[in-house]
Design an enzyme around this catalytic site. Structure first.
Site, mmCIF file in Angstrom:
data_model
loop_
_atom_site.group_PDB
_atom_site.id
_atom_site.type_symbol
_atom_site.label_atom_id
_atom_site.label_comp_id
_atom_site.label_asym_id
_atom_site.label_seq_id
_atom_site.Cartn_x
_atom_site.Cartn_y
_atom_site.Cartn_z
ATOM 1 N N LYS A 43 18.860 -23.652 -14.912
ATOM 2 C CA LYS A 43 20.164 -23.274 -15.463
ATOM 3 C C LYS A 43 19.873 -22.804 -17.060
ATOM 4 O O LYS A 43 19.187 -23.243 -17.739
ATOM 5 C CB LYS A 43 21.136 -24.444 -15.634
ATOM 6 C CG LYS A 43 22.447 -24.346 -16.018
ATOM 7 C CD LYS A 43 23.333 -25.698 -16.149
ATOM 8 C CE LYS A 43 23.048 -26.352 -17.189
ATOM 9 N NZ LYS A 43 23.561 -25.812 -18.608
ATOM 10 N N ASP A 70 25.206 -20.598 -16.597
ATOM 11 C CA ASP A 70 26.221 -21.546 -16.842
ATOM 12 C C ASP A 70 26.835 -21.236 -18.273
ATOM 13 O O ASP A 70 26.716 -21.661 -19.206
ATOM 14 C CB ASP A 70 25.622 -23.000 -17.148
ATOM 15 C CG ASP A 70 26.485 -24.134 -17.795
ATOM 16 O OD1 ASP A 70 27.840 -23.789 -17.555
ATOM 17 O OD2 ASP A 70 26.009 -25.054 -18.294
ATOM 18 N N LYS A 72 30.300 -21.004 -18.427
ATOM 19 C CA LYS A 72 31.780 -21.290 -18.263
ATOM 20 C C LYS A 72 32.788 -20.482 -18.619
ATOM 21 O O LYS A 72 33.388 -20.756 -19.885
ATOM 22 C CB LYS A 72 31.764 -22.696 -19.217
ATOM 23 C CG LYS A 72 30.819 -23.698 -18.650
ATOM 24 C CD LYS A 72 30.923 -25.098 -19.405
ATOM 25 C CE LYS A 72 29.884 -26.191 -19.149
ATOM 26 N NZ LYS A 72 28.746 -25.945 -19.555
ATOM 27 N N ASP A 75 38.869 -17.336 -19.639
ATOM 28 C CA ASP A 75 39.602 -15.925 -20.520
ATOM 29 C C ASP A 75 40.905 -15.424 -19.453
ATOM 30 O O ASP A 75 40.766 -15.955 -18.563
ATOM 31 C CB ASP A 75 38.479 -15.187 -20.686
ATOM 32 C CG ASP A 75 38.806 -14.459 -22.292
ATOM 33 O OD1 ASP A 75 39.965 -13.827 -22.309
ATOM 34 O OD2 ASP A 75 37.900 -13.952 -23.217
ATOM 35 N N THR A 129 31.704 -33.528 -18.371
ATOM 36 C CA THR A 129 31.338 -35.119 -18.339
ATOM 37 C C THR A 129 30.973 -35.596 -19.521
ATOM 38 O O THR A 129 30.871 -36.742 -19.533
ATOM 39 C CB THR A 129 29.858 -35.041 -17.354
ATOM 40 O OG1 THR A 129 28.922 -33.827 -18.033
ATOM 41 C CG2 THR A 129 30.281 -34.718 -15.912
ATOM 42 N N ARG A 220 18.026 -33.032 -20.720
ATOM 43 C CA ARG A 220 17.088 -33.921 -21.543
ATOM 44 C C ARG A 220 16.287 -34.855 -20.811
ATOM 45 O O ARG A 220 15.196 -34.938 -21.212
ATOM 46 C CB ARG A 220 18.045 -34.353 -22.557
ATOM 47 C CG ARG A 220 18.466 -33.477 -23.540
ATOM 48 C CD ARG A 220 19.577 -33.839 -24.470
ATOM 49 N NE ARG A 220 20.949 -33.884 -23.556
ATOM 50 C CZ ARG A 220 22.158 -34.368 -23.884
ATOM 51 N NH1 ARG A 220 22.293 -34.860 -25.392
ATOM 52 N NH2 ARG A 220 23.190 -34.415 -23.146
HETATM 53 O O1 C5P Z 1 20.695 -32.883 -21.110
HETATM 54 P P1 C5P Z 1 21.650 -33.021 -20.061
HETATM 55 O O2 C5P Z 1 21.066 -33.637 -18.676
HETATM 56 O O3 C5P Z 1 22.954 -33.841 -20.399
HETATM 57 O O4 C5P Z 1 22.286 -31.621 -19.633
HETATM 58 C C1 C5P Z 1 23.363 -31.446 -18.879
HETATM 59 C C2 C5P Z 1 23.692 -29.825 -18.697
HETATM 60 O O5 C5P Z 1 24.735 -29.563 -17.862
HETATM 61 C C3 C5P Z 1 23.818 -29.367 -20.017
HETATM 62 O O6 C5P Z 1 23.088 -28.171 -20.327
HETATM 63 C C4 C5P Z 1 25.238 -29.089 -20.399
HETATM 64 O O7 C5P Z 1 25.759 -28.062 -20.927
HETATM 65 C C5 C5P Z 1 25.657 -28.762 -18.574
HETATM 66 N N1 C5P Z 1 27.046 -29.177 -18.271
HETATM 67 C C6 C5P Z 1 27.404 -30.391 -18.438
HETATM 68 N N2 C5P Z 1 28.887 -30.762 -18.106
HETATM 69 C C7 C5P Z 1 29.749 -29.919 -17.338
HETATM 70 C C8 C5P Z 1 28.989 -28.708 -17.207
HETATM 71 C C9 C5P Z 1 27.687 -28.236 -17.473
HETATM 72 O O8 C5P Z 1 27.141 -31.125 -19.073
HETATM 73 N N3 C5P Z 1 30.782 -30.194 -17.009
#
Ligand code: C5P
Length: 239
Positions: A43, A70, A72, A75, A129, A220
């Site tokens: 991603k 990603d 998002k 607009d 989330t 992460r």
């Molecule tokens: O580090 P972590 O596992 O929290 O990363 C989650 C990834 O998913 C991040 O790149 C974040 O931008 C993305 N994301 C998210 N919630 C969403 C959509 C995408 O955490 N609703």
């Protein structure tokens, strides 16, 4: 490479999408050169894309990775539809828009991608989330997060999105309501031994899959590990 509506149903490819949340191309590529496109997808999000741009995305696609762009999009309908077409032209496997952009925005994006061969999966973000009920209340939204996710997922479904981004906690309900051909992409995934960080609505990788998630977006816990490849393999083993 698998693309297009409903392919996730029979998708034999990897479920894990590694979030390349890095500041530089060098850091991103130093991880991807250790990864196998048969074992994970990638991603590219706002930070990396803003720094490195479409060239990096094309480079990853050339290396046969399925790339989820990603960005998002949120607009007016015409602007989002044109951005979706531009993303599709990079060869990405999946891209996303915010369901809060509304029905007309999603429908216009859908129509624009319908004219493209092997279009990417078009996914709508429901409620991030990282947000909880109190955050929605502060925004003037009186629904709680699960009602709001359901409402936005329903709108995305009616607008012919291929699926939604949601928390793995909501995946079971959405799977029951929208059936097996609606793709559920879940960030907010944390192996039990890893810090939750700024995510709020989380489950373990195995629980996410049990709840009906098709694809797990994991950042992460992999990118922040001393040995990212080992971390990926251990999550894969848990699944
Ligand atoms: O580090 P972590 O596992 O929290 O990363 C989650 C990834 O998913 C991040 O790149 C974040 O931008 C993305 N994301 C998210 N919630 C969403 C959509 C995408 O955490 N609703």
């Amino acid at each position: 490479m698998t693309k297009g509506a409903d392919v996730h149903l029979q998708d034999p490819g990897p479920r894990i999408i590694v979030a390349l949340d890095y500041a530089t191309e060098k850091e991103a590529l130093s991880l991807t050169q250790k990864l196998d496109p048969q074992r994970c997808r990638l991603k590219v999000g706002k930070e990396l894309f803003t720094r490195c741009g479409p060239k990096l995305v094309e480079n990853l696609v050339k290396q046969e990775f399925d790339v989820f762009l990603d960005l998002k999009y949120h607009d007016i309908p015409n602007t989002v539809a044109r951005a979706c077409v531009a993303a599709a032209e990079l060869g990405v496997w999946m891209l996303n828009v915010h369901a809060l952009g509304g029905r007309r925005m999603m429908e216009t994006a859908r129509k624009a991608l319908d004219n493209i061969d092997s279009a990417p999966l078009l996914i709508a973000v429901t409620v991030l989330t990282s947000l909880e009920d109190t955050d929605l209340n502060e925004l003037g939204i009186s629904s709680n997060t699960s009602d709001m996710v359901l409402r936005l997922a329903d709108l995305a479904f009616q607008s012919r999105m291929d699926g939604v981004v949601c928390s793995p906690l909501e995946a079971r309900l959405l799977r029951e309501k929208f059936g097996t051909s609606f793709c559920l992409v879940t960030p907010g995934v944390r192996p039990k031994t890893v810090a939750v960080g700024d995510q709020k609505r989380v489950t373990s990788p195995a629980e996410a899959v049990q709840n009906g998630s098709n694809y797990l977006v994991i950042g992460r816990p992999i990118t922040g590990a001393d040995d990212p490849v080992k971390a990926l393999l251990s999550i894969e083993a848990e699944l």
